[in-house]
Design an enzyme around this catalytic site. Structure first.
Site, PDB file in Angstrom:
ATOM      1  N   HIS A  42       0.845  -1.195   0.000  1.00 15.33           N
ATOM      2  CA  HIS A  42       0.000   0.000   0.000  1.00 15.33           C
ATOM      3  C   HIS A  42       0.876   1.239   0.000  1.00 15.33           C
ATOM      4  CE1 HIS A  42       0.076   1.930   4.042  1.00 15.33           C
ATOM      5  NE2 HIS A  42       0.501   0.744   4.429  1.00 15.33           N
ATOM      6  N   CYS A  43       0.273   2.358  -0.377  1.00 14.70           N
ATOM      7  CA  CYS A  43       0.958   3.656  -0.402  1.00 14.70           C
ATOM      8  C   CYS A  43      -0.079   4.703   0.011  1.00 14.70           C
ATOM      9  CB  CYS A  43       1.560   3.927  -1.779  1.00 14.70           C
ATOM     10  SG  CYS A  43       0.356   3.910  -3.134  1.00 14.70           S
ATOM     11  N   LYS A  44      -0.151   5.810  -0.680  1.00 19.74           N
ATOM     12  CA  LYS A  44      -1.155   6.821  -0.340  1.00 19.74           C
ATOM     13  C   LYS A  44      -2.469   6.573  -1.079  1.00 19.74           C
ATOM     14  CE  LYS A  44      -2.016  11.757   0.026  1.00 19.74           C
ATOM     15  NZ  LYS A  44      -1.472  13.113  -0.120  1.00 19.74           N
TER      16      LYS A  44
ATOM     17  N   SER B 267      -5.504   2.226  -0.379  1.00 19.21           N
ATOM     18  CA  SER B 267      -4.306   2.532   0.390  1.00 19.21           C
ATOM     19  C   SER B 267      -4.580   3.478   1.558  1.00 19.21           C
ATOM     20  CB  SER B 267      -3.205   3.035  -0.532  1.00 19.21           C
ATOM     21  OG  SER B 267      -2.634   1.954  -1.247  1.00 19.21           O
ATOM     22  N   TRP B 268      -3.628   4.361   1.867  1.00 21.10           N
ATOM     23  CA  TRP B 268      -3.738   5.185   3.073  1.00 21.10           C
ATOM     24  C   TRP B 268      -5.002   6.047   3.076  1.00 21.10           C
ATOM     25  CZ3 TRP B 268      -2.356   5.335   7.870  1.00 21.10           C
ATOM     26  CH2 TRP B 268      -2.661   6.468   8.618  1.00 21.10           C
TER      27      TRP B 268
END
Length: 155
Positions: free
Chosen positions: A115-117, A143-144
């Protein structure tokens, strides 16, 4: 004169046939190379990620930069491996990986969720892991931003 034109036409036709044969063999090679069955990248959602702290055999990797984590926080149970070094870290020795991240290095069949943003960098990381031979890679698409929204956290 007519004979010369015929000979030139014949040479041109032979050259074209040779060029077509070369292109055909190149296309077959490329088709074989690109059609090798890379594992599909799975997709997970908030509900799956929420359960991860109790599923120690799965690995959640946050590929954002450390500065981003300082601003927003981190999903519980995730480890931070920035996208720029994810391939290098996944290729590291078992001992080095464990000493850096406090987790066993994933094996080829370990479920790894990236995951990332917003889910774009994590997809690239999942593709990189698949290219290294990991067969059970997934992307947390929201994600985030999805996590923060559902957890009532600042984005």
């Amino acid at each position: 004169m007519l004979m010369r034109h015929c000979m030139m036409a014949l040479r041109a036709a032979r050259s074209q046939n040779q060029l077509n044969a070369t292109r055909s063999s190149q296309n077959k090679f490329l088709q074989h190379f690109y059609s090798s069955q890379a594992p599909a990248i799975g997709i997970v959602d908030y509900d799956v990620v929420k359960k991860l702290p109790s599923e120690q055999h799965k690995l959640l990797i946050d590929v954002r930069e450390p500065e981003e984590l300082k601003e927003t926080g981190q999903i519980p149970a995730s480890i931070n491996i920035p996208l720029g070094v994810v391939s290098q870290e996944l290729a590291a020795s078992d001992q080095l990986f464990k000493s850096k991240y406090g987790r066993e290095k994933p094996q080829p069949d370990t479920e790894i969720i990236f995951h990332c943003k917003i889910g774009k960098r994590s997809l690239k990381a999942a593709e990189a892991a698949a290219a290294l031979g990991f067969r059970n890679v997934k992307n947390y698409e929201g994600s985030w931003l999805d996590w923060a929204k559902k957890e009532g956290l600042p984005k």
